[in-house]
Write a protein that holds these residues in place. Structure first.
Motif, PDB file in Angstrom:
ATOM      1  N   UNK A 199       0.847  -1.192   0.000  1.00 54.62           N
ATOM      2  CA  UNK A 199       0.000   0.000   0.000  1.00 54.62           C
ATOM      3  C   UNK A 199       0.887   1.248   0.000  1.00 54.62           C
ATOM      4  N   UNK A 200       0.419   2.289  -0.690  1.00 52.48           N
ATOM      5  CA  UNK A 200       1.197   3.503  -0.884  1.00 52.48           C
ATOM      6  C   UNK A 200       0.358   4.722  -0.509  1.00 52.48           C
ATOM      7  N   UNK A 201       0.891   5.544   0.378  1.00 52.92           N
ATOM      8  CA  UNK A 201       0.192   6.755   0.794  1.00 52.92           C
ATOM      9  C   UNK A 201       0.628   7.927  -0.071  1.00 52.92           C
ATOM     10  N   UNK A 202      -0.336   8.595  -0.701  1.00 47.46           N
ATOM     11  CA  UNK A 202      -0.101   9.875  -1.359  1.00 47.46           C
ATOM     12  C   UNK A 202      -0.717  10.933  -0.462  1.00 47.46           C
ATOM     13  N   UNK A 203       0.104  11.862   0.025  1.00 49.43           N
ATOM     14  CA  UNK A 203      -0.342  12.735   1.113  1.00 49.43           C
ATOM     15  C   UNK A 203      -0.444  14.190   0.682  1.00 49.43           C
TER      16      UNK A 203
ATOM     17  N   UNK B 136      -9.896   2.538   5.906  1.00 50.53           N
ATOM     18  CA  UNK B 136     -10.118   1.126   5.606  1.00 50.53           C
ATOM     19  C   UNK B 136      -8.816   0.346   5.510  1.00 50.53           C
ATOM     20  N   UNK B 137      -7.724   1.035   5.194  1.00 55.43           N
ATOM     21  CA  UNK B 137      -6.425   0.376   5.057  1.00 55.43           C
ATOM     22  C   UNK B 137      -5.628   0.525   6.344  1.00 55.43           C
ATOM     23  N   UNK B 138      -6.133   1.301   7.308  1.00 51.29           N
ATOM     24  CA  UNK B 138      -5.415   1.531   8.543  1.00 51.29           C
ATOM     25  C   UNK B 138      -4.342   2.583   8.424  1.00 51.29           C
ATOM     26  N   UNK B 139      -4.466   3.488   7.430  1.00 50.44           N
ATOM     27  CA  UNK B 139      -3.402   4.445   7.141  1.00 50.44           C
ATOM     28  C   UNK B 139      -3.854   5.898   7.272  1.00 50.44           C
ATOM     29  N   UNK B 140      -4.981   6.151   7.913  1.00 49.79           N
ATOM     30  CA  UNK B 140      -5.487   7.514   7.979  1.00 49.79           C
ATOM     31  C   UNK B 140      -4.631   8.414   8.852  1.00 49.79           C
ATOM     32  N   UNK B 141      -3.804   7.849   9.734  1.00 52.98           N
ATOM     33  CA  UNK B 141      -2.942   8.666  10.582  1.00 52.98           C
ATOM     34  C   UNK B 141      -1.575   8.905   9.964  1.00 52.98           C
ATOM     35  N   UNK B 142      -1.356   8.459   8.746  1.00 52.54           N
ATOM     36  CA  UNK B 142      -0.071   8.691   8.096  1.00 52.54           C
ATOM     37  C   UNK B 142       0.166  10.180   7.860  1.00 52.54           C
TER      38      UNK B 142
ATOM     39  N   UNK C  71      -4.108  14.493   5.040  1.00 54.63           N
ATOM     40  CA  UNK C  71      -4.959  14.140   3.903  1.00 54.63           C
ATOM     41  C   UNK C  71      -4.278  12.997   3.162  1.00 54.63           C
ATOM     42  N   UNK C  72      -4.845  11.809   3.244  1.00 52.49           N
ATOM     43  CA  UNK C  72      -4.181  10.610   2.729  1.00 52.49           C
ATOM     44  C   UNK C  72      -5.055   9.910   1.700  1.00 52.49           C
ATOM     45  N   UNK C  73      -4.483   9.645   0.531  1.00 47.33           N
ATOM     46  CA  UNK C  73      -5.080   8.730  -0.441  1.00 47.33           C
ATOM     47  C   UNK C  73      -4.198   7.492  -0.490  1.00 47.33           C
ATOM     48  N   UNK C  74      -4.809   6.321  -0.575  1.00 52.09           N
ATOM     49  CA  UNK C  74      -4.040   5.080  -0.523  1.00 52.09           C
ATOM     50  C   UNK C  74      -4.230   4.286  -1.805  1.00 52.09           C
TER      51      UNK C  74
END
Length: 675
Positions: free
Chosen positions: A40-44, A77-83, A86-89
């Motif tokens: 999974x890749x976070x675009x922030x 849903x991916x568990x990455x909202x705290x990265x 504003x996060x798109x995964x």
């Protein structure tokens, strides 16, 4: 090792849906699909980094070209909202390749795992160069037969926001209404409600007339989701009436023979991620079976990004009205997904391969055993004519339509790591990075997600993630005094379930809870509030030993602060309360690691892989007359407000918060429906 391919890419059984993913073996309910989860890749904060000082652009409105929007998932849903704020995964494999069919959903997807693969900012120049989020597993929602197409749940909003492009894709409720129509259609054919009467000698009209009538029904100018949910043929319609549901027919039609998949599909099960043999590379891709010279290592469908500058991340500065905007003179970083894209030094184009596990294939300039080439089949997906088109043309295309293949340049043995050559430019950039790299000082570094989530034996061995802390209902909650010398990780925060508007101040309703309710208080239950533990003590003797074992050993005195304000800046009042007899279940730990993972390090390596000159189309290269950027951004042909699994946040006001000692953060807003 097994010669049986577990997963295939092949043409979808849904008409005009492009590629689909299929299982090569039967899978029991709740069992893992494939061998391992996906990356999974976070675009922030991308909209902020793209937007000029004069306004706000949104990729979800098509204000700039970013087709990965069609493959993005809601970060929670991916568990990455705290990265980040504003996060798109983007998720490879099951996060991108399967289609969605609401009557046939058979895949359950889970959160990704944070694991930096042994790379840290203290010892490795590879820290921050890989995505630490991986193993986002997918399991079977029900028993699945071999050859079945696999379907994931995009969420209704993903389709409703794209109606102009997908022509009213049926939702789950559409099939219920379609079945009601079929029952009425069956009664028209035989004059009764009994499905058993739907035999040829009882029907009032013949087969050819039925076919013509069904064609009229399916091609009528008035389009609806219910009509789209009807089976494709009149015979399938009758089968659905007899079965009592449309799903039975759809399931049968969604299964391809294993012979078909072997001949017309491509196996995506030839490689699996493990710790790489290359120092500082993190994970690598290893062969699951012998791959002969010239054999397929993996297919690689691609999402194209017309302008690689859209991956740039800027420092912040004040705008003309005092708002926080990007400083266009200071590029401080680039999005992590750049490292996983193919590009060319003489082109603005990036190509992101989204098949399972191909992102783990590492670089070796001399000992590579694989290479990439354009696929010579899969014409239903791969548009060969695009190789002759310009980048301007590709910028108007918002869906994927290109495919590479990784093929073996020599025999690759089972268990052997797979390498390709990323190109001379990549090697030069890496060598320069290693030469300049300096480790981060532990003494000055506290906000470090990788360090806190590392499995290690230190101190008293307490858990160190919010998930682990919440699962441990036995260990006592540390008091404020104890945390002065033995703090919780900086990447977690402690909250208490407190309701400032009701007599029940938290879930367990103690008698000692103070009452405070005012006319302007919001009427929401069970708020998670900041709190401090001031005292911890044993439970009262009235609790029996049996209850003590089942419940919690300690009770607590907590301190909370209640503040009410108008528009977030005019404070009406501020009060402190102490609440006694608080049980363990009233506490919850939450992750607070915004911008703390290694991908946000200023010195983290960024460089795209080079697509070899011999296969990079000349039409995609930059010539002198093409270097001037276009003044007007392209618009998407259809809105893309909904990410997959549209259960994300409705909207937010982004605040200017410093990225600690790493990268300056943005200000601005995220649009409703984006997250």
């Amino acid at each position: 090792e097994s010669n049986t391919c577990l997963l295939y890419l092949a043409e979808s059984t849904i008409p005009n849906a492009g590629l689909g993913m299929f299982t090569g073996v039967p899978v029991k309910e709740d069992h893992l699909l494939g061998r391992v989860g996906d990356a999974a890749f976070a675009t922030v904060d991308q909209d902020w980094h793209i937007s000029p000082a004069t306004g706000t652009l949104s990729k979800h409105s098509g204000d700039y070209h970013w087709p990965l929007t069609n493959y993005d998932w809601n970060a929670p849903d991916i568990g990455m909202d705290d990265e980040a704020e504003d996060v798109s995964v983007t998720v490879t494999g099951f996060g991108a390749a399967p289609n969605c069919h609401f009557s046939l959903l058979n895949v359950d997807e889970h959160a990704a795992t944070y694991d930096a693969a042994g790379l840290d900012r203290y010892t490795s120049p590879g820290a921050g160069a890989i995505t630490p989020w991986w193993n986002r597993t997918s399991t079977a929602l029900r028993d699945i037969a071999a050859g079945s197409e696999l379907y994931v749940d995009y969420g209704p909003s993903w389709f409703t926001s794209r109606d102009g492009h997908f022509q009213l894709v049926p939702l789950a409720s559409s099939y219920e209404k379609a079945l009601e129509f079929l029952k009425a259609y069956g009664k028209m054919l035989v004059g009764t409600d009994s499905p058993d009467d739907l035999v040829e000698d009882k029907m009032m009209i013949g087969d050819e007339v039925q076919k013509d009538l069904w064609d009229i029904i399916k091609t009528h100018p008035y389009v609806s989701r219910e009509r789209q949910a009807l089976p494709e043929t009149h015979k399938d319609g009758i089968r659905a009436i007899k079965a009592g549901d449309i799903m039975t027919v759809e399931v049968e039609n969604s299964i391809r023979s294993l012979e078909y998949l072997e001949e017309h599909g491509k196996c995506v099960d030839n490689i699996v991620p493990q710790q790489s043999t290359i120092p500082h590379a993190g994970r690598g891709a290893f062969a699951t079976r012998v791959i002969p010279k010239g054999g397929l290592v993996a297919p690689a469908p691609l999402v194209h990004i017309a302008d690689k500058s859209k991956t740039k991340m800027y420092a912040e500065t004040k705008g003309p009205t005092g708002n926080i905007i990007r400083d266009e003179e200071k590029v401080v970083h680039k999005q992590i997904i750049l490292n996983y894209c193919f590009g060319h030094p003489n082109s603005t184009l990036l190509l992101f391969p989204y098949s399972s596990n191909v992102v783990y294939i590492n670089h070796h300039s001399t000992e590579y055993n694989a290479k990439v080439r354009w696929t010579n089949d899969f014409n239903s997906f791969h548009h060969k004519d695009w190789l002759e088109k310009s980048v301007d043309f590709l910028e108007d295309q918002w869906t994927a339509g290109l495919m590479l293949e990784y093929v073996a340049t020599r025999d690759i043995q089972s268990g052997e790591e797979v390498f390709i050559d990323y190109g001379e430019e990549w090697q030069k950039a890496w060598d320069e990075h290693v030469k300049k790299w300096e480790p981060t000082s532990k003494e000055s570094d506290y906000n470090n997600l990788t360090w806190w989530t590392e499995k290690r034996e230190t101190g008293n061995g307490d858990p160190i993630t919010a998930y682990e802390l919440n699962n441990d209902q036995v260990a006592p909650i540390r008091t404020w005094a104890e945390q002065q010398t033995n703090p919780y990780p900086h990447t977690v925060a402690m909250r208490c379930y407190v309701n400032t508007n009701h007599d029940a101040a938290y879930l367990f309703t103690p008698k000692t809870t103070p009452v405070y309710r005012r006319p302007f208080d919001e009427d929401n239950e069970y708020h998670l509030m900041d709190c401090q533990v001031r005292e911890r003590y044993e439970r009262d003797d009235e609790i029996t030993p049996e209850k003590k074992k089942k419940k919690h050993e300690y009770l607590y005195v907590i301190e909370i602060e209640v503040e009410k304000s108008i528009d977030g800046n005019v404070t009406l009042f501020q009060e402190h309360f102490h609440i006694t007899d608080v049980p363990r279940g009233a506490f919850k730990f939450v992750e607070t690691p915004h911008y703390s993972s290694d991908v946000f390090l200023k010195n983290a390596f960024r460089q795209e892989m080079k697509l070899p000159d011999e296969i990079f189309p000349k039409s995609w290269m930059i010539f002198e007359e093409k270097q001037k950027p276009k003044a007007v951004p392209h618009k998407s042909p259809a809105r893309a407000d909904g990410m997959k699994k549209g259960r994300g946040r409705v909207g937010c006001d982004a605040k200017s918060v410093p990225w600690l000692s790493y990268i300056p953060l943005k200000g601005g807003q995220c649009k409703p429906g984006v997250k």
